[in-house]
Design a protein around this motif. Structure first.
Motif, mmCIF file in Angstrom:
data_model
loop_
_atom_site.group_PDB
_atom_site.id
_atom_site.type_symbol
_atom_site.label_atom_id
_atom_site.label_comp_id
_atom_site.label_asym_id
_atom_site.label_seq_id
_atom_site.Cartn_x
_atom_site.Cartn_y
_atom_site.Cartn_z
ATOM 1 N N GLY A 1 -6.774 -1.217 -29.093
ATOM 2 C CA GLY A 1 -5.362 -1.580 -29.006
ATOM 3 C C GLY A 1 -4.479 -0.610 -29.770
ATOM 4 N N THR B 1 -3.023 -6.515 -32.262
ATOM 5 C CA THR B 1 -3.521 -5.464 -33.131
ATOM 6 C C THR B 1 -4.080 -6.023 -34.440
ATOM 7 N N THR C 1 -11.229 -14.381 -35.398
ATOM 8 C CA THR C 1 -11.753 -13.304 -36.238
ATOM 9 C C THR C 1 -11.296 -13.417 -37.694
ATOM 10 N N ALA D 1 -15.033 -9.404 -33.227
ATOM 11 C CA ALA D 1 -14.810 -10.350 -32.139
ATOM 12 C C ALA D 1 -16.058 -11.206 -31.904
ATOM 13 N N GLN E 1 -7.903 -15.440 -32.257
ATOM 14 C CA GLN E 1 -9.224 -15.631 -31.648
ATOM 15 C C GLN E 1 -10.342 -15.714 -32.673
ATOM 16 N N ALA F 1 -8.748 -4.612 -37.142
ATOM 17 C CA ALA F 1 -7.402 -4.364 -36.620
ATOM 18 C C ALA F 1 -7.319 -3.044 -35.842
HETATM 19 N N1 PHE Z 1 -7.345 -5.453 -33.050
HETATM 20 C C1 PHE Z 1 -8.108 -4.859 -32.017
HETATM 21 C C2 PHE Z 1 -7.433 -3.652 -31.428
HETATM 22 O O1 PHE Z 1 -6.338 -3.308 -31.751
HETATM 23 C C3 PHE Z 1 -8.357 -5.763 -30.886
HETATM 24 C C4 PHE Z 1 -9.224 -6.876 -31.170
HETATM 25 C C5 PHE Z 1 -8.799 -8.093 -30.855
HETATM 26 C C6 PHE Z 1 -10.455 -6.708 -31.713
HETATM 27 C C7 PHE Z 1 -9.605 -9.137 -31.094
HETATM 28 C C8 PHE Z 1 -11.254 -7.731 -31.963
HETATM 29 C C9 PHE Z 1 -10.819 -8.957 -31.671
HETATM 30 O O2 PHE Z 1 -8.026 -3.057 -30.581
#
Ligand code: PHE
Length: 455
Positions: free
Chosen positions: A29, A229, A236, A326, A234, A25
């Motif tokens: 982002g 966030t 994960t 990811a 996707q 998380a």
């Molecule tokens: N949650 C991660 C961030 O805030 C973004 C992210 C999305 C990471 C999808 C991995 C997969 O940056």
């Protein structure tokens, strides 16, 4: 089918899962984007909206994804197919895995810049006297083929090195080291920031509620942020859920992930803006904030060298624990469905994601003029995945859980023991049902319509 004979990998401890999910998380982002959009869209007013969206769609969908993964004990493809029971859902599972994989390819490019800047900070290259020098330096580096592709490669290599060792010894063990370190660095930076003169200006920029700055677009930004966030949509969290023991009380262990992620994002915002405002600079959006404004601040401030090293270490760690999350859905797919060994699956996935990320890495130099629908390759692929495919993935999972599987059946998986959060609390069930069945699908459709330009 081979995989059925093997025992599935699993988390060793509850804390291990929490650190891994939190690691996913907290990423670019939360650290790079969140503080700025807060400042720009109404400070505390925006944060309030964001918290409401976390409660209405972030937390419920996070729980839904983890339940899907845990009940099937398979990668998103297998899990969607098992629950949806037809080809369409299998295909949807593949789409979700594809989304995570595409995100990993360009995420690594930006993360590579952060790693590159960590090295720049360490060797003392970040001494600029005005913002055009800082910007020039950044443009020189990001347009250099060797620098951008090189750090993209290095970052991907580090991510695969972690994934190579599997769920326990790789993701879990490394997250358990990196996340506490990250939290420590955040605390050091916040203390430094608050000790600076006129720190209150930074706090005011970030936190004072400005309702007049809240626009319809701002509301959708809050919604999208609550979604991205938590790494939803996707694959994960479905994948991380598939490594979870049947004994865990899912809402109870997801709650700290949501809370800590928000606390960390706000603290990072406090650190960044107290530092920026202490030097009388105005923060700019996006890349400029980190690569133009901050280096200038580091040059001017006392102990700036150390603060710079800490800062880029923080961002690199955050990006690393997100990047692995990811990449993992595709790896778990190759292991489950193709019967590959983890080591082979990790190297293959990393190599492919590296190759697909190359045009993104070159989008700021060699391929600057190459555009798709008026966007350079990086902007195109990040827009497509983050703004279109991620909400679509979230929509699919909500429909799968609420209407295909049925909320009731999904809930059965949450009643793990007499003490579980779901027992004897009818309002909890009501809340999840309301959010997953009605509120989330509507809100996600709104995001998609907005992104596609319908209003
Ligand atoms: N949650 C991660 C961030 O805030 C973004 C992210 C999305 C990471 C999808 C991995 C997969 O940056």
């Amino acid at each position: 089918m081979k995989s059925l004979l093997k025992k599935r990998e699993s988390w060793k401890s509850t804390a291990g899962f929490i650190f891994a999910a939190l690691g996913s998380a907290v990423g670019l982002g939360s650290i790079w984007r969140f503080p700025y959009v807060v400042g720009q869209n109404g400070g505390a007013a925006f944060i309030l909206l964001y918290l409401i969206f976390l409660a209405l769609i972030g937390f419920p969908i996070l729980v839904a994804e983890i339940v899907v993964g845990r009940s099937a004990q398979l990668s998103p493809f297998g899990a969607f197919k098992k629950i949806g029971k037809n080809k369409f859902w299998g295909l949807s599972g593949k789409l979700v895995i594809f989304t995570g994989f595409i995100i990993s390819s360009f995420y690594s490019v930006i993360a590579g810049w952060m790693l590159g800047y960590l090295i720049e900070a360490i060797i003392g290259h970040l001494n600029f006297f005005n913002s055009s020098q800082a910007l020039e330096h950044f443009e020189k580096l990001s347009s250099s083929v060797i620098w951008s592709v090189g750090y993209h490669f290095l970052f991907m290599f580090l991510s695969i090195l972690i994934l190579f060792f599997g769920v326990r010894k790789g993701i879990e063990q490394k997250s358990k080291i990196m996340m506490p370190l990250l939290i420590l660095v955040v605390i050091i930076l916040v203390i430094k920031g608050l000790s600076l003169p006129s720190a209150f200006k930074g706090i005011r920029f970030l936190l004072s509620p400005n309702w007049h700055l809240v626009t319809p677009t701002g509301i959708l930004v809050a919604l999208g942020q609550a979604f991205f966030t938590l790494s939803l949509g996707q694959g994960t969290m479905v994948t991380y859920g598939s490594y979870l023991s049947k004994k865990e009380d899912i809402p109870k262990i997801c709650f700290p992930v949501v809370v800590l992620n928000t606390v960390i994002a706000i603290l990072v915002g406090i650190a960044i803006f107290t530092i920026v405002f202490s030097q009388d600079l105005t923060p700019k959006a996006g890349p400029s904030l980190i690569f133009e404004t901050l280096p200038l601040v580091f040059t001017k401030m006392k102990l700036g060298y150390i603060v710079a090293v800490f800062f880029f270490l923080l961002v690199t760690l955050a990006a690393l624990t997100s990047e692995i999350s990811a990449l993992e859905p595709f790896i778990s797919y190759l292991i489950d469905e193709r019967g590959w060994k983890r080591k082979k699956a990790s190297i293959f996935t990393g190599f492919l994601a590296f190759l697909i990320g190359i045009p993104s890495a070159l989008s700021f130099g060699l391929l600057k003029r190459f555009t798709l629908l008026g966007l350079n390759f990086f902007d195109f692929i990040s827009f497509l995945s983050v703004n279109v495919l991620v909400p679509l993935g979230g929509f699919l999972i909500v429909i799968l859980v609420s209407y295909i599987w049925g909320i009731k059946k999904a809930f059965e998986h949450l009643k793990v023991s007499k003490k579980a959060f779901f027992h004897h609390r009818p309002w909890v069930a009501m809340y999840f049902k309301l959010c997953l069945k009605y509120i989330s699908p509507v809100l996600i459709i709104l995001i998609l319509l907005n992104v596609l330009g319908f209003f």
